[in-house]
Design an enzyme around this catalytic site. Structure first.
Site, mmCIF file in Angstrom:
data_model
loop_
_atom_site.group_PDB
_atom_site.id
_atom_site.type_symbol
_atom_site.label_atom_id
_atom_site.label_comp_id
_atom_site.label_asym_id
_atom_site.label_seq_id
_atom_site.Cartn_x
_atom_site.Cartn_y
_atom_site.Cartn_z
ATOM 1 N N LYS A 1 -14.713 0.983 -4.029
ATOM 2 C CA LYS A 1 -15.743 1.392 -3.054
ATOM 3 C C LYS A 1 -16.804 2.254 -3.723
ATOM 4 O O LYS A 1 -17.994 2.112 -3.438
ATOM 5 C CB LYS A 1 -15.104 2.160 -1.893
ATOM 6 C CG LYS A 1 -14.242 1.296 -0.986
ATOM 7 C CD LYS A 1 -13.742 2.110 0.206
ATOM 8 C CE LYS A 1 -12.669 1.359 0.978
ATOM 9 N NZ LYS A 1 -12.033 2.189 2.008
ATOM 10 N N HIS B 1 8.061 -27.050 -0.106
ATOM 11 C CA HIS B 1 7.439 -28.202 -0.743
ATOM 12 C C HIS B 1 6.235 -27.791 -1.586
ATOM 13 O O HIS B 1 5.440 -28.628 -1.980
ATOM 14 C CB HIS B 1 7.032 -29.215 0.326
ATOM 15 C CG HIS B 1 8.198 -29.727 1.125
ATOM 16 N ND1 HIS B 1 8.698 -30.989 0.976
ATOM 17 C CD2 HIS B 1 8.991 -29.127 2.042
ATOM 18 C CE1 HIS B 1 9.734 -31.155 1.789
ATOM 19 N NE2 HIS B 1 9.927 -30.039 2.450
ATOM 20 N N GLU C 1 0.831 -1.201 0.000
ATOM 21 C CA GLU C 1 0.000 0.000 0.000
ATOM 22 C C GLU C 1 0.868 1.254 0.000
ATOM 23 O O GLU C 1 0.460 2.308 -0.494
ATOM 24 C CB GLU C 1 -0.916 -0.027 1.233
ATOM 25 C CG GLU C 1 -2.106 0.890 1.160
ATOM 26 C CD GLU C 1 -3.143 0.555 2.242
ATOM 27 O OE1 GLU C 1 -3.994 -0.304 2.000
ATOM 28 O OE2 GLU C 1 -3.086 1.164 3.321
#
Lengths: 444, 444
Positions: free
Chosen positions: A423, A309, A288
């Site tokens: 938003k 792995h 950010e």
């Protein structure tokens, strides 16, 4: 004295000695932007002196609130998202038992997070988990109008009121929000909730050492005095030490040197399972802060030896745009000796009686050799132990390094202009008053 | 009929219509390599028909073993790493309550993983968690000599013997390993442990629908008949359907089209917290399959809406080498109505009485719009629900798609040559007999 040793000895193949000297003038300029406040968005640097310059009266109230929660609650529901969630979650995992959320009987309340998704199932599952257990709520939001925590606060406040009645519910709600403004401050004024402050000069991703992180951490039984002292030690050192003795400045410099060579993905790694959320917190801090203007290192994570792995193959032989930063613990919390069985069926007789931590450490060294041979530059943050004090310094180390790194890369480290885009669309699609025009546009 | 709808409608801005036709001949060649076995490493394709062609006798023994574990154990310690861990962990999270590991009293045993790190603290914490509770062990390793699970098996076998004596301990150990060879097969022969088979033609990352995943999943109370039926439905569809109706082939094609344009990082995303480990499983599947020869898409993950408040800024405005693949659930397990409070302090009165899942879905739609506008191509895997049947199909979808994707990118999808490099160094540094020369070389 610091509890961190930053190690770049595995960078020899990737960075020449002259490079650090040649970037140093720019690094110093970036550091000065931060220290002297002559960079952009300079009012958002209050985190920089927070470990020494904080409200002592509030700090004591946090400790008292934590004690009250410990005395009357089996669960503390912490409602927050982004920086109002990741710092505390990281610290709780880092400081406690690997199974502190699962243990049947804890001396201290379990801290469970909510309001960090919009999942209905998650809410139902959490209500079931709470069952008839005593609980309290800490809601954390500067504006008080972020969608996820607002929804969760409505739900869990109602649950408290149903269980305890309004008066006692009011005593079980702790609000961390803006000092004067916003929806939650208004609720505090109306209902008399105990409340704490998110200072104006501290963004969410830099807020873990404010009340945002401190109340959940203290409620869990951890020692926040030591946490702040460790951070203060970090502040003293990283604000003042010269490059040669300053791991945070070195980290800022080398990751930018590498980025400019095409190592655009950074993986933060660990060798202890309860450091998993350190990387989640760091991803917000780094991503950010730096991911803007179509540039910035892409932050991702791996947990070793587990992910050797799974992601190990890619790291060893995939695209060569990766760099790795390992956070390694010098003295893990506890150790275990590998049992003696008297046979070598499983091929590990040569390890009998050895310390698991020694084996873990050899795995770490082996990976550094293999990955650097494979073409992946590695940096190491050696941290003394998993104490509150060490965590405080580690938090400061990364906060300081990433802020300098952002200025060094020529961006604004303290804004986040891109987080509003979805938003706006969401408000429009959900029919929020005032977004009618955008809704029409989207539907077209 | 499939339970998955693969949606590329958000790719319009990034991929022209002609491109899918132009890559189709190569895609068909890659698919035929897989289907007909004329590609490299063709003996490792047994997973492809596993959902219909499996040992029914063993399958019933798995269910019986699960019942026995449920009847006599509060905890099942599953020892495995990589593919012997991630598939089961992913399925357990996907199928159960968000807090199934924390709940005080479960009808079924808690399944806890071990042997997937070398942390001494983790072992001590797990032993403390077990306390005086009844438990059993399922150890999973093809060779039986992988360092992490070998250490853990020594420890937890000893704990069983100390608690129950050797005879009953032998009845509480379940071994999943090679049919004939390896250290664990030898232990089975010596001690009479109940045992299950990891077939030769199935690599770790493709093993979740073998005994490797099935025993832990069944022990947790989930229905493995439905899981296999869903996978069989996936097998029937994805092996046979043409590109136009085959989401797995489309996913393989489009992610390669995007990769060749420079979108070299893929983020797998979800909107339900208990899908977190789906991405961890997928990261091994995709990363270990494709990350070799200095190429391959880098697999990473994000959990939304949570990480919109951390990685959202980077995704919206950082380097433009990202693509996103969202796994979205059409019908989540449960829902919750947003409470009515009668005031708009928190700015969400317009959401009162609405379903959280509807809001979550609008968030998903809003993010697609925002991120594609920001320059990030998005693909969507719409999954009907979180049932065992749907999960079976989803597993097959990704296994098939990633195998085709690997052939399409001109690599061997079924080997993992890079995972040995660090192990060799580790054996040398730990003083394993036979590695003396390498040790000298490293120390120089």
């Amino acid at each position: 004295m610091t509890n961190i040793k930053f190690d770049i000895s595995a960078l020899k193949k990737f960075v020449n000695e002259n490079e650090i000297n040649e970037i140093k003038p720019m690094l110093n300029t970036a550091r000065d932007e931060l220290l002297n406040g002559n960079g952009v968005e300079n009012e958002m640097r209050q985190w920089m002196t927070l470990p020494t310059d904080y409200d002592k009266e509030e700090f004591n109230r946090i400790k008292q609130a934590a004690k009250k929660i410990q005395s009357d609650s089996k669960i503390l529901v912490v409602i927050g998202i982004g920086g109002s969630y990741l710092g505390a979650k990281m610290a709780l995992d880092f400081l406690h038992d690997n199974f502190y959320e699962s243990a049947d009987s804890n001396k201290y309340p379990k801290v469970i997070f909510a309001g960090n998704s919009i999942s209905g199932s998650y809410v139902n599952d959490l209500i079931k988990l709470i069952g008839d257990k005593d609980f309290s709520v800490n809601v954390i939001s500067k504006s008080g109008t972020t969608t996820e925590p607002s929804i969760a606060f409505r739900i869990f406040r109602q649950l408290l009121i149903n269980k305890y009645g309004k008066d006692e519910a009011n005593q079980r709600i702790y609000v961390t929000t803006d000092a004067k403004n916003g929806a939650l401050r208004q609720e505090v004024n109306e209902n008399g909730y105990e409340s704490f402050i998110i200072p104006n000069g501290i963004g969410g991703r830099y807020s873990v050492l404010s009340a945002v992180g401190l109340l959940p951490i203290a409620a869990s039984g951890a020692n926040i005095d030591n946490l702040m002292q460790g951070a203060a030690n970090g502040q003293e050192h990283y604000m003042n030490a010269e490059l040669e003795d300053n791991g945070a400045l070195q980290y800022a410099a080398y990751r930018n040197i590498l980025y400019r060579k095409g190592y655009t993905n950074e993986i933060l790694e660990n060798y202890e399972p309860n450091l998993r959320f350190l990387a989640e917190w760091w991803k917000q801090l780094a991503g950010e802060t730096e991911g803007k203007d179509n540039k910035g290192i892409y932050p991702s994570s791996a947990n070793f030896s587990t992910d050797l792995h799974s992601l190990g193959q890619y790291i060893q032989q995939g695209m060569r745009n990766l760099m790795e930063t390992v956070v390694r613990i010098d003295e893990p919390k506890s150790d275990f000796k590998i049992p003696v069985t008297g046979n070598n069926n499983d091929g590990i007789q040569y390890l009998e009686g050895k310390s698991m931590n020694d084996v873990n450490n050899k795995a770490f060294q082996s990976v550094i050799i293999a990955h650097t041979n494979g073409g992946v530059p590695n940096m190491v943050v050696n941290l003394k132990n998993q104490s509150e004090y060490s965590l405080g310094e580690l938090i400061y180390f990364f906060e300081f390094a990433i802020a300098v790194s952002g200025y060094l890369n020529g961006i604004n480290p303290f804004n986040q202009p891109g987080v509003e885009d979805y938003k706006q669309n969401m408000f429009a699609l959900l029919g929020k008053p005032g977004y009618e025009e955008l809704k029409k546009k989207i539907e077209k």
